[in-house]
Design an enzyme around this catalytic site. Sequence first.
Site, short mmCIF file in Angstrom:
data_model
loop_
_atom_site.label_atom_id
_atom_site.label_comp_id
_atom_site.label_asym_id
_atom_site.label_seq_id
_atom_site.Cartn_x
_atom_site.Cartn_y
_atom_site.Cartn_z
N CYS A 1 0.82 -1.21 0.00
CA CYS A 1 0.00 0.00 0.00
C CYS A 1 0.86 1.26 0.00
O CYS A 1 0.39 2.33 -0.38
CB CYS A 1 -0.97 -0.01 1.18
SG CYS A 1 -0.19 0.13 2.80
N CYS A 21 12.28 9.24 -8.98
CA CYS A 21 10.97 8.74 -8.56
C CYS A 21 10.81 9.08 -7.08
O CYS A 21 11.48 9.98 -6.56
CB CYS A 21 10.85 7.24 -8.81
SG CYS A 21 12.04 6.24 -7.90
#
Length: 451
Positions: A246, A408
């Site tokens: 998650c 990123c």
Amino acid sequence: MIDSEALESERVKLKRDIADLRANLNRKEQCLRELEAAIAAGEDSDEAEESSNDMPTPQTKLTNDDIARYSRQLILQDFGVQGQLKLKNSSVLIVGMGGLGCPAAQYLVAAGCGHLGLIDYDEVERSNLHRQILHSEHRCGMSKAESARIALLELNSHCQIRCHSRLINSMNAMHIIRPYDVVLDCSDNVATRYLLNDACVMLRKPLVSGSALKMDGQLTVYGYGQGPCYRCIYPVPPPPEAVTNCGDGGVLGAVTGIIGAMQALEAIKVIIGLGDVMSGRLLIFDGSSFMFRNIRIRTKRPNCHVCSAQPLITELIDYEMFCGMHATDKDNPLDLLEPDQRLEVKEYHQKLQSQPHLLLDVRPPAEFEICQLPRSINVPLSEILDDSYLKRFAKQLEDKELPIVLLCRRGNDSQIAVQHITNRFPAHSIRDLVGGLHAWTGSVDATFPIY
């Protein structure tokens, strides 16, 4: 001349350091309170946590307070006094006090579960609070197990709660699990799933398993009656690169709440023998369409390595090695590139940022919208891997002298992207930012948001 931007960055960093120190102080004070409470009760706190002694003597009748508190479920025809007594004398272990474990624990304690064990190695962070509803802002930095116990005892002070603020592993799993009747897997990571499955099969404990990611959730019960175990369904773990947690994929808090509450329901059904337990079936929840699907899964595998009549695995193994990934929900830092293909954020900030270059941010658009570095261009990793970026940057890619920098969130996806582009254009100078945006915040600009 005063650099106001640098001063503001230092101010924010100091405030963050002070908040961390306060959180650490709260954690230490909580540990001191727990230790003093254990001493006052005449027992060693480690023994209280680790003890595998039998649970207290079973209760044979309900008190007046029990009847008043649980009256709405006592009047259920299939529940009644005997069901409440079974629940009062039951013991449930919850592994993971996160988005699934919090609602599961809350409903079990509210329903009158007599004994609850909570396992979590981690500490409360602000990013947990949108879905881990037992924790609070002022308990950030505290052990999740301890934080959950505080909230649960406020809900029902009659429940006996034992905390295990540690990582469950092959060395301690059997010892911890043995005293409990039912185990809830709320860990949501592959290595721990195999560990809990194997331990529960060996100890003959039902395992209520839940998972949630993005807008979806799943629920089933392993090792119940003649139903299959986790290894019957998944004899071989998935490749690490195919697993999303998650922290990377995201999750809506209400979805974890739904699955966690249903885990509590299945645990109650197992304990009191109520209804049709979700064994041999898988419940799939799609939150975007709000549809539930109930599908039948395979029966017990005759040659299962753990639950068959002649198992090959008779003791717990090294599950991190078996699965090729850590037994936590934390990101595993990748190391795919050579040193000359990597660029430290400080070096980029000091040297390259002011020179002509192409800065590609490979995060998904939703994440790019949250925050981005100046002059960065969003090119999701998916576009790089399917080569659709080539048309957008044909001219830049023709210039072999133009440095290309990829970044990123944490410095993992950017390495994958560098590998892919370098295979296409080996003569180009293509590097990734080590540690990604998290490193940028930590080393360059403390005001840059972390998520």
